[in-house]
Every structure is written in structure tokens, then in C-alpha cells.
Write an enzyme that holds these catalytic residues in place. Structure first.
Site, PDB file in Angstrom:
ATOM      1  N   GLY A   1       1.963   2.826  -9.021  1.00  0.00           N
ATOM      2  CA  GLY A   1       2.944   3.795  -8.554  1.00  0.00           C
ATOM      3  C   GLY A   1       2.782   4.185  -7.093  1.00  0.00           C
ATOM      4  CG  HIS A   2       4.083   7.974  -4.146  1.00  0.00           C
ATOM      5  ND1 HIS A   2       5.028   7.485  -3.280  1.00  0.00           N
ATOM      6  CD2 HIS A   2       3.548   9.069  -3.534  1.00  0.00           C
ATOM      7  CE1 HIS A   2       5.070   8.239  -2.192  1.00  0.00           C
ATOM      8  NE2 HIS A   2       4.188   9.202  -2.319  1.00  0.00           N
ATOM      9  CG  PHE A   3      -0.637   8.890  -4.735  1.00  0.00           C
ATOM     10  CD1 PHE A   3      -0.832   9.152  -3.390  1.00  0.00           C
ATOM     11  CD2 PHE A   3       0.140   9.758  -5.472  1.00  0.00           C
ATOM     12  CE1 PHE A   3      -0.280  10.275  -2.792  1.00  0.00           C
ATOM     13  CE2 PHE A   3       0.713  10.891  -4.892  1.00  0.00           C
ATOM     14  CZ  PHE A   3       0.494  11.143  -3.540  1.00  0.00           C
TER      15      PHE A   3
END
Length: 295
Positions: A268-270
Site C-alpha cells: 500500500g501507501h507506506f
């Protein structure tokens, strides 16, 4: 692999204390690591030891984030232009003359503003979910932010305010991470971020920054022109499950930089929370070829 220590240091820029992590030989090729919202240089805790024997790594906490000073919104003009100017002065203070950029989330407009102002200093860019194209904006995630950008009212502030709650931050870490990688996520990460976001004054600080995000969107054409004219080597390592900055933003780099290297990762985003070793290997190969050997 030689494991070098990570140093936790501070310098003063424009009267404000800026905290940063540093590792690696001072005469090695340099990589400036710029974090996103709502985290800090702590997001690089797993990446830095994997690269520190070959690169000088410098990761500041933006003003208002992490262990850096956090003056009130009444005392400091929290805009991306101001944070970018502080970042530029920070690099000069710590002796970074030429360096590659690692940009993620908020770190993208900050780093790219720095590149616009000082293109001669930038040797390469690593974009990890660091966006510069409208097609990279996830529609659902950006709807409340764009509403606030268009008009700041108590009604448009409230949905955005929830982004810095513990639950809102946790969702940013978990969204888009497949079940096979979910247990690699460290809950301390979102609890750490949430504790810092709960400090007095952070509500106004973060709302000011989010309300200013439109100034970054206005600069997207300038960022893209910089890519075309500089031909800066660029590596995109992107969590394909990100719903804030979707994979189309990674693929778009090839429009202006045909030689851009794009890798979509199952996270995901991180992305560093689950794929730090993979990202470290991609960075090492990329910088080794495109910067150190100049291919």
C-alpha cells in the site's frame, strides 16, 4: 553486509530546530529522504541500514512533524513553499551539494520544488508513491481534500480532520496491503504517528498544509516540464494498492521520462513497512547504474 549506525541529529534552520537521521560515509553518493503525511523520518528506519554502507543517507523531519520544531500555525506560515524553502536551507546546512531524492507523499512536492529551484543539485529521483500527475490522484481519497482546497469552511475541514486520527492513520497503513503481508505491518508505526499528530496545535498546522495542497497541483505542469528538460534518472517504486496515489501516477512518469524505471509492488501507501529489502535492492541497483556509473 557492513551495518553502520544511524545518527539522530538536529540543526537550526531559520531559527527552527530540524531533527534528522543520518547514516553512511559523508563522501559517498548522497540520498535525501523526504517523508510524507502523517509520519516522519521514522518511516526510513528499515531502509537506511540496508543502504548505509554505500550511500550517505539524510532524512529530515519536516517542520511540524516528527521531532522537529512545531511552531503554531499562528507563528509560522505552513505552506508547501515555506517547507520546501526550509528543506533547501537544511540541505545547505548539512553539506548536501548534489544528491538523489527519495520522495513519498508530502515529500514529493517538497522535493520537486527543490528540484525546480536547484536542478543542478539533483542526481536522480526515487519516487515511492510520490505523485506528480493528476491521474495519480485516487478519486475517493482526494474528494474531501479537493473540497477543502476549493473552499475552506468548517464543513470541508471536518472530513479532512479525521485523517490525522488514530483510526484514519491506521487505515492509511493498512489499505491496499494484501493479507499475505498484513502481519508485516508494525502497529507502533500508526500509534507513533497518531501520538505526534495529537499534539497541541497540530489541528491547525495540518489543516493549513492540506488546504494549501492546491499549490502543488498547480505546479504539476512545471514538475513535468522539469522531467522533460532535465531527463533526470527516475525510479518509481510504488505500492500498487495505494488508494491515495494510485498506480497510474507511477506509470505517468514514462510520458515525460521514457527511460523511467517503474516497479509496482504488492503493498500500500507506506511500502517500506512491508517491502524495505525489495526497495533497497531496487534503489541500490538503480543508483549504482544511473548515478555512480552514469549509465
Amino acid at each position: 553486509m557492513l551495518v553502520l549506525p544511524i545518527h539522530h541529529r538536529t540543526v537550526t534552520v531559520r531559527g527552527h530546530e530540524i531533527a534528522y537521521r543520518e547514516a553512511g560515509p559523508v563522501d559517498a553518493p548522497a540520498l535525501l529522504l523526504l517523508h510524507g503525511f502523517p509520519t516522519s523520518s521514522r518511516m526510513f528506519r528499515d531502509l537506511m541500514p540496508l543502504l548505509a554502507d554505500r550511500y550517505r543517507l539524510v532524512a529530515p523531519d519536516h517542520l511540524g512533524f516528527g521531532r522537529s520544531a512545531a511552531p503554531s500555525a499562528a507563528a509560522f506560515d505552513y505552506t508547501f513553499a515555506e517547507l520546501a524553502a526550509i528543506t533547501a536551507e537544511f540541505t545547505e546546512t548539512v553539506g548536501l551539494d548534489r544528491f538523489a531524492l527519495y520522495i513519498q507523499d508530502y515529500g514529493a512536492p517538497l522535493g520537486l520544488r527543490l528540484a525546480l529551484a536547484h536542478p543542478d543539485r539533483i542526481t536522480a529521483i526515487v519516487s515511492q508513491n510520490g505523485n506528480a500527475y493528476e491521474e495519480g490522484l485516487g478519486a475517493e481519497a482526494w474528494a474531501p481534500v479537493l473540497a477543502l482546497v476549493r473552499e475552506r469552511t468548517p464543513e470541508t475541514e471536518e472530513p479532512v480532520r479525521a485523517l490525522r486520527s488514530l483510526d484514519g492513520i491506521r487505515r492509511q497503513y493498512e489499505t491496499g496491503v494484501p493479507a499475505a503481508y498484513r502481519d508485516l505491518l508494525d502497529p507502533d508505526a500508526w500509534h507513533h504517528d497518531a501520538a505526534l499528530m495529537a499534539r497541541e496545535g497540530q489541528d491547525a498546522v495540518q489543516l493549513d498544509l492540506i488546504a494549501d495542497y492546491g499549490s502543488n497541483l498547480t505546479l504539476y505542469p512545471a514538475f513535468q516540464e522539469y522531467f522533460r528538460t532535465s531527463r533526470v534518472p527516475l525510479l518509481a517504486v510504488w505500492g500498487e494498492g495505494d488508494r491515495v496515489f494510485v498506480p497510474a501516477g507511477a506509470e505517468a512518469f514514462r510520458r515525460d521520462l521514457p527511460d523511467a524505471e517503474v516497479h509496482l509492488l504488492p503493498t500500500g501507501h507506506f511500502a517500506l513497512e512491508t517491502h524495505a529489502p525489495t526497495i533497497a535492492a531496487l534503489i541500490d541497483d538503480f543508483l549504482g547504474r544511473r548515478v555512480v556509473r552514469g549509465e
